[in-house]
Design a protein around this motif. Structure first.
Motif, PDB file in Angstrom:
ATOM      1  N   GLY A 391       0.820  -1.210   0.000  1.00 38.48           N
ATOM      2  CA  GLY A 391       0.000   0.000   0.000  1.00 38.48           C
ATOM      3  C   GLY A 391       0.854   1.260   0.000  1.00 38.48           C
ATOM      4  N   LEU A 392       1.943   1.257   0.765  1.00 35.02           N
ATOM      5  CA  LEU A 392       2.848   2.404   0.779  1.00 35.02           C
ATOM      6  C   LEU A 392       3.470   2.633  -0.599  1.00 35.02           C
ATOM      7  CD1 LEU A 392       4.726   1.882   4.178  1.00 35.02           C
ATOM      8  CD2 LEU A 392       2.801   3.400   3.703  1.00 35.02           C
ATOM      9  N   LEU A 393       3.645   1.525  -1.323  1.00 37.33           N
ATOM     10  CA  LEU A 393       4.216   1.622  -2.667  1.00 37.33           C
ATOM     11  C   LEU A 393       3.330   2.452  -3.590  1.00 37.33           C
ATOM     12  CD1 LEU A 393       6.556   0.664  -4.483  1.00 37.33           C
ATOM     13  CD2 LEU A 393       5.210  -1.382  -4.991  1.00 37.33           C
ATOM     14  N   ASP A 394       2.035   2.528  -3.286  1.00 34.87           N
ATOM     15  CA  ASP A 394       1.105   3.294  -4.110  1.00 34.87           C
ATOM     16  C   ASP A 394       1.468   4.779  -4.133  1.00 34.87           C
ATOM     17  OD1 ASP A 394      -1.619   3.259  -5.574  1.00 34.87           O
ATOM     18  OD2 ASP A 394      -1.889   4.831  -4.066  1.00 34.87           O
ATOM     19  N   LEU A 395       2.111   5.260  -3.081  1.00 32.95           N
ATOM     20  CA  LEU A 395       2.513   6.666  -3.046  1.00 32.95           C
ATOM     21  C   LEU A 395       3.572   6.970  -4.096  1.00 32.95           C
ATOM     22  CD1 LEU A 395       2.729   7.187   0.825  1.00 32.95           C
ATOM     23  CD2 LEU A 395       0.942   8.033  -0.713  1.00 32.95           C
ATOM     24  N   ALA A 396       4.421   5.976  -4.370  1.00 32.05           N
ATOM     25  CA  ALA A 396       5.491   6.167  -5.352  1.00 32.05           C
ATOM     26  C   ALA A 396       5.074   5.741  -6.747  1.00 32.05           C
ATOM     27  CB  ALA A 396       6.738   5.387  -4.921  1.00 32.05           C
ATOM     28  N   SER A 397       4.372   4.593  -6.817  1.00 27.30           N
ATOM     29  CA  SER A 397       3.988   4.061  -8.128  1.00 27.30           C
ATOM     30  C   SER A 397       2.710   3.237  -8.014  1.00 27.30           C
ATOM     31  CB  SER A 397       5.118   3.197  -8.703  1.00 27.30           C
ATOM     32  OG  SER A 397       4.693   2.549  -9.891  1.00 27.30           O
ATOM     33  N   PRO A 398       1.559   3.819  -8.334  1.00 24.77           N
ATOM     34  CA  PRO A 398       0.306   3.061  -8.305  1.00 24.77           C
ATOM     35  C   PRO A 398       0.346   1.825  -9.200  1.00 24.77           C
ATOM     36  CG  PRO A 398      -0.138   5.407  -8.500  1.00 24.77           C
ATOM     37  CD  PRO A 398       1.345   5.229  -8.681  1.00 24.77           C
ATOM     38  N   VAL A 399       1.080   1.901 -10.303  1.00 26.87           N
ATOM     39  CA  VAL A 399       1.182   0.757 -11.213  1.00 26.87           C
ATOM     40  C   VAL A 399       1.867  -0.406 -10.512  1.00 26.87           C
ATOM     41  CG1 VAL A 399       2.170  -0.087 -13.375  1.00 26.87           C
ATOM     42  CG2 VAL A 399       1.186   2.215 -13.264  1.00 26.87           C
ATOM     43  N   ALA A 400       2.956  -0.114  -9.790  1.00 26.65           N
ATOM     44  CA  ALA A 400       3.684  -1.163  -9.078  1.00 26.65           C
ATOM     45  C   ALA A 400       2.829  -1.758  -7.970  1.00 26.65           C
ATOM     46  CB  ALA A 400       4.976  -0.593  -8.503  1.00 26.65           C
ATOM     47  N   ALA A 401       2.095  -0.907  -7.255  1.00 24.87           N
ATOM     48  CA  ALA A 401       1.221  -1.404  -6.181  1.00 24.87           C
ATOM     49  C   ALA A 401       0.140  -2.322  -6.746  1.00 24.87           C
ATOM     50  CB  ALA A 401       0.590  -0.227  -5.442  1.00 24.87           C
ATOM     51  N   ASN A 402      -0.497  -1.905  -7.829  1.00 21.75           N
ATOM     52  CA  ASN A 402      -1.537  -2.735  -8.447  1.00 21.75           C
ATOM     53  C   ASN A 402      -0.968  -4.042  -8.984  1.00 21.75           C
ATOM     54  OD1 ASN A 402      -3.725  -1.008  -7.973  1.00 21.75           O
ATOM     55  ND2 ASN A 402      -3.234   0.238  -9.773  1.00 21.75           N
ATOM     56  N   ALA A 403       0.279  -4.013  -9.426  1.00 20.57           N
ATOM     57  CA  ALA A 403       0.922  -5.235  -9.914  1.00 20.57           C
ATOM     58  C   ALA A 403       1.055  -6.252  -8.790  1.00 20.57           C
ATOM     59  CB  ALA A 403       2.294  -4.911 -10.500  1.00 20.57           C
ATOM     60  N   ILE A 404       1.404  -5.780  -7.601  1.00 21.09           N
ATOM     61  CA  ILE A 404       1.513  -6.682  -6.456  1.00 21.09           C
ATOM     62  C   ILE A 404       0.138  -7.165  -6.022  1.00 21.09           C
ATOM     63  CG2 ILE A 404       2.208  -6.830  -4.024  1.00 21.09           C
ATOM     64  CD1 ILE A 404       4.495  -4.937  -4.678  1.00 21.09           C
ATOM     65  N   THR A 469      -6.778  -6.341 -19.756  1.00 19.48           N
ATOM     66  CA  THR A 469      -8.221  -6.273 -20.017  1.00 19.48           C
ATOM     67  C   THR A 469      -8.604  -5.142 -20.968  1.00 19.48           C
ATOM     68  OG1 THR A 469      -8.495  -4.935 -18.014  1.00 19.48           O
ATOM     69  CG2 THR A 469      -8.814  -7.312 -17.810  1.00 19.48           C
ATOM     70  N   ILE A 470      -7.703  -4.193 -21.181  1.00 14.24           N
ATOM     71  CA  ILE A 470      -8.009  -3.033 -22.015  1.00 14.24           C
ATOM     72  C   ILE A 470      -6.961  -2.898 -23.117  1.00 14.24           C
ATOM     73  CG2 ILE A 470      -8.238  -0.509 -22.048  1.00 14.24           C
ATOM     74  CD1 ILE A 470     -10.537  -1.803 -20.636  1.00 14.24           C
ATOM     75  N   LEU A 471      -7.425  -2.594 -24.320  1.00 10.11           N
ATOM     76  CA  LEU A 471      -6.548  -2.273 -25.440  1.00 10.11           C
ATOM     77  C   LEU A 471      -6.710  -0.804 -25.797  1.00 10.11           C
ATOM     78  CD1 LEU A 471      -7.015  -5.367 -27.806  1.00 10.11           C
ATOM     79  CD2 LEU A 471      -5.111  -4.904 -26.248  1.00 10.11           C
ATOM     80  N   PRO A 472      -5.684  -0.127 -26.262  1.00  9.72           N
ATOM     81  CA  PRO A 472      -4.311  -0.629 -26.411  1.00  9.72           C
ATOM     82  C   PRO A 472      -3.626  -0.763 -25.052  1.00  9.72           C
ATOM     83  CG  PRO A 472      -4.396   1.698 -26.930  1.00  9.72           C
ATOM     84  CD  PRO A 472      -5.819   1.273 -26.719  1.00  9.72           C
ATOM     85  N   VAL A 473      -2.654  -1.663 -25.001  1.00  5.37           N
ATOM     86  CA  VAL A 473      -1.937  -1.909 -23.751  1.00  5.37           C
ATOM     87  C   VAL A 473      -0.904  -0.806 -23.538  1.00  5.37           C
ATOM     88  CG1 VAL A 473      -0.442  -3.502 -22.494  1.00  5.37           C
ATOM     89  CG2 VAL A 473      -2.256  -4.393 -23.960  1.00  5.37           C
ATOM     90  N   THR A 474      -0.925  -0.234 -22.340  1.00  5.81           N
ATOM     91  CA  THR A 474       0.034   0.796 -21.943  1.00  5.81           C
ATOM     92  C   THR A 474       0.702   0.359 -20.637  1.00  5.81           C
ATOM     93  OG1 THR A 474      -1.528   2.034 -20.566  1.00  5.81           O
ATOM     94  CG2 THR A 474      -1.512   2.543 -22.934  1.00  5.81           C
ATOM     95  N   PRO A 475       1.769   1.032 -20.223  1.00  6.22           N
ATOM     96  CA  PRO A 475       2.389   0.677 -18.924  1.00  6.22           C
ATOM     97  C   PRO A 475       1.417   0.778 -17.760  1.00  6.22           C
ATOM     98  CG  PRO A 475       3.892   2.041 -20.204  1.00  6.22           C
ATOM     99  CD  PRO A 475       2.592   2.011 -20.959  1.00  6.22           C
ATOM    100  N   ASP A 476       0.421   1.668 -17.876  1.00  2.00           N
ATOM    101  CA  ASP A 476      -0.529   1.859 -16.778  1.00  2.00           C
ATOM    102  C   ASP A 476      -1.589   0.776 -16.703  1.00  2.00           C
ATOM    103  OD1 ASP A 476       0.748   4.126 -15.931  1.00  2.00           O
ATOM    104  OD2 ASP A 476      -0.535   5.498 -17.064  1.00  2.00           O
ATOM    105  N   ASN A 477      -2.006   0.189 -17.853  1.00  2.00           N
ATOM    106  CA  ASN A 477      -3.055  -0.831 -17.808  1.00  2.00           C
ATOM    107  C   ASN A 477      -2.532  -2.234 -18.103  1.00  2.00           C
ATOM    108  OD1 ASN A 477      -2.820  -1.162 -20.627  1.00  2.00           O
ATOM    109  ND2 ASN A 477      -4.526   0.225 -21.071  1.00  2.00           N
ATOM    110  N   MET A 478      -1.224  -2.383 -18.184  1.00  2.00           N
ATOM    111  CA  MET A 478      -0.621  -3.697 -18.410  1.00  2.00           C
ATOM    112  C   MET A 478      -0.958  -4.628 -17.245  1.00  2.00           C
ATOM    113  SD  MET A 478       1.141  -5.863 -20.066  1.00  2.00           S
ATOM    114  CE  MET A 478       2.080  -7.350 -19.782  1.00  2.00           C
ATOM    115  N   ASN A 479      -1.220  -5.892 -17.553  1.00  2.00           N
ATOM    116  CA  ASN A 479      -1.514  -6.899 -16.526  1.00  2.00           C
ATOM    117  C   ASN A 479      -0.203  -7.597 -16.145  1.00  2.00           C
ATOM    118  OD1 ASN A 479      -2.327  -9.115 -15.012  1.00  2.00           O
ATOM    119  ND2 ASN A 479      -4.196  -9.414 -16.194  1.00  2.00           N
ATOM    120  N   TYR A 480       0.265  -7.328 -14.943  1.00  2.00           N
ATOM    121  CA  TYR A 480       1.553  -7.866 -14.507  1.00  2.00           C
ATOM    122  C   TYR A 480       1.424  -9.126 -13.657  1.00  2.00           C
ATOM    123  CZ  TYR A 480       3.443  -3.341 -15.999  1.00  2.00           C
ATOM    124  OH  TYR A 480       3.800  -2.240 -16.731  1.00  2.00           O
TER     125      TYR A 480
END
Length: 533
Positions: A391-404, A469-480
């Motif tokens: 959760g703290l990681l969300d402050l730095a990178s929401p993408v990384a937090a969502n990946a976890i 789940t969404i196209l086009p794939v970007t770094p923000d919506n990529m499924n990690y």
């Protein structure tokens, strides 16, 4: 299990059948068995958090595949989860320890494979549970702040700092509550199921009562082709429809959480697997009804998810008014609170079992119970603090937090099918000789079919979990999800072969460990209670 000195076993003589079974599996009784049948069933229902989990995942099928995807993917996924739940319950009944499927997986393979299999399943299970705690608490924080936004008519800014601050505070509160003695935890847990199911049925009744018949959607919209709406941005409609499975698979996971409290449950070999199966079937069927009613009363699709960002909250506000919706939402949030409470309880027992078996480089530090509460306070607070980190990681990178966060379902489901597969392949091996518990599907086609179906389904759903789940794939919506899960497996084995194999040889008996505090249960038939000697 590693060999232990059988001459020491008589010192653990007890009138409690559960403790005799635990000693036979190689472990000292270290917990008070305070969870009754009701508390155990309530725990199993609460870990899936029916109405709160649907509330946080409803957007995904609705806004990707459309209303029909919500309805049909739920019952399809739930039916498959029935086979997984039954297969897990069968193994839990045979190995009722707080290690759950981690311990069972190592016992279901020949000795030469035990350490490697136990290591893999243990880490997948632990990291899946940690990610689940963190993501659910993060979702609860957003649910609470969304309600504040609705209550103030949108005059409230939801920032990352507010979400993360509330998230961390809630997790500390859960850590404090989980530090209570087992009898208090069991008492609190008894009421969870009534809030969970009660809130679900209240939502159903309120929506049906407050939605005019003319505003209810037609059957073709709820069940038919009119309700298939592809909003993925480019995926074909069939795949968009299958994305509806993400909701049910996220909701109906962490089945084995009840296994992790087995050493705190009375008649564990019966109660734990029965609670798992009852909760899976109940959540699947009642959840289907709730999804149907939500879609039936949802109003125009283009108005969802609304200002709050939650389609369920928007539907409740539309039908029950702001005040009515917020009252109901309090209980939905309370249900999510119970999910984290039970998930933290279960995860701490898993870490306790992992440390007890010397799988952590802590010399068994986190595998000890408090002499005061007879609960693993060290493991509880380790779990709490580690769960705060994503959760703290969300402050730095929401993408990384969502990946976890995305690791949860895939890691947990993979940790389930490994022991199920091993149970089938090695059940007659001379070093295994699987001995079923009271919950047993038999040696015929029923058990085999459930095992094969749930393994095939899990592998299939892991593929769906891995697709953006969404196209086009970007770094923000990529499924990690698949990348993170594969990374966990690779890093776990690098650690194992580089150093961990020197101290971890698989589940190990602690019957000869004098530092372990032993709890002996004494049954009082007249009061149906157990006292601790």
């Amino acid at each position: 299990m590693s060999e232990f000195d059988e001459k020491r076993a008589p010192s653990f003589d007890t009138t409690d059948e559960d403790d005799r079974e635990l000693v036979a599996l190689g472990y000292k009784p270290s917990f008070k068995r305070e969870f009754s049948n009701l508390a155990t069933i309530s725990f199993a229902f609460s870990i899936m958090g029916l109405c709160s989990s649907i509330s946080t995942t409803f957007n995904t099928p609705l806004l990707l595949g459309g209303p029909s995807s919500v309805v049909w993917c739920w019952i399809l996924g739930a039916s498959m989860c029935f086979t997984l739940g039954a297969s897990i319950a069968e193994i839990v009944s045979a190995y009722p320890t707080c290690g759950g499927l981690y311990t069972a997986s190592a016992e279901l393979v020949p000795k030469k494979h035990r350490a490697r299999v136990g290591w893999l399943v243990g880490w997948l299970n632990i990291l899946g549970q940690i990610a689940g705690i963190s993501s659910t608490e993060f979702g609860l924080s957003n649910m609470i702040l969304a309600a504040v936004s609705i209550g103030r008519d949108g005059d409230f800014e939801i920032t990352a700092g507010k979400v993360v601050g509330l998230f961390a505070g809630l997790l500390v509160l859960h850590g404090l509550l989980n530090s209570l003695a087992t009898r208090h935890l069991a008492f609190l847990t008894k009421g969870f199921v009534f809030v969970n199911l009660g809130t679900t049925f209240i939502i159903i009744i309120v929506l049906l009562a407050k939605t005019p018949r003319a505003e209810m959607h037609a059957a073709d919209y709820v069940f038919g082709t009119a309700g298939i709406v592809n909003q993925t941005g480019g995926w074909n409609t069939g795949l968009a429809f299958l994305f509806g499975l993400l909701s049910v698979q996220w909701t109906m996971t962490d089945y084995d959480a009840t296994a992790h409290i087995s050493e705190e449950v009375r008649r564990a070999a019966y109660a734990a697997p029965s609670a798992i199966f009852i909760a899976v079937v109940g959540t699947g069927l009642i959840g289907w009804l709730l999804n149907i009613i939500l879609v039936l009363c949802s109003g125009p699709l283009e108005n969802l998810p609304g200002a709050s960002g939650s389609a369920v909250l928007e539907i409740l506000t539309m039908r029950a008014g702001k005040a009515g919706a917020l009252v109901i939402w309090v209980f939905v949030c309370l249900t999510a609170f119970f999910v984290v409470q039970t998930a933290l309880h279960a995860a701490s027992r898993t870490i306790y079992a992992f440390s007890r078996d010397h799988a952590l480089p802590d010399y068994g530090f986190f595998g000890k119970n408090s002499s005061r509460t007879h609960t693993p306070l060290r493991a509880i607070w380790l779990t709490t603090l580690v769960s705060i980190l994503p959760g703290l990681l969300d402050l730095a990178s929401p993408v990384a937090a969502n990946a976890i966060f995305s690791l949860t379902a895939m890691a947990l489901d993979l940790s389930y099918v490994v022991p199920i597969f091993c149970r089938r392949v090695f059940h007659s091996h001379p070093e295994v000789m699987f001995k079923p518990g009271p919950f047993f599907m038999g040696t015929g086609w029923l058990g085999l079919a459930c095992n094969v179906i749930c393994i095939a389904w899990t592998l299939f759903i892991c593929v769906v979990f891995s697709i953006p789940t969404i196209l086009p794939v970007t770094p923000d919506n990529m499924n990690y999800a698949s990348v993170i899960t594969a990374g966990v497996i690779i890093l776990a084995y690098i650690w194992y072969f580089s150093s961990a194999r020197k101290h971890y040889i698989g589940p190990q008996s602690n019957l000869n460990d004098d530092s372990v505090i032993t709890v002996t249960q004494t049954v009082q038939p007249s009061k149906d209670k157990k006292t601790v000697a």
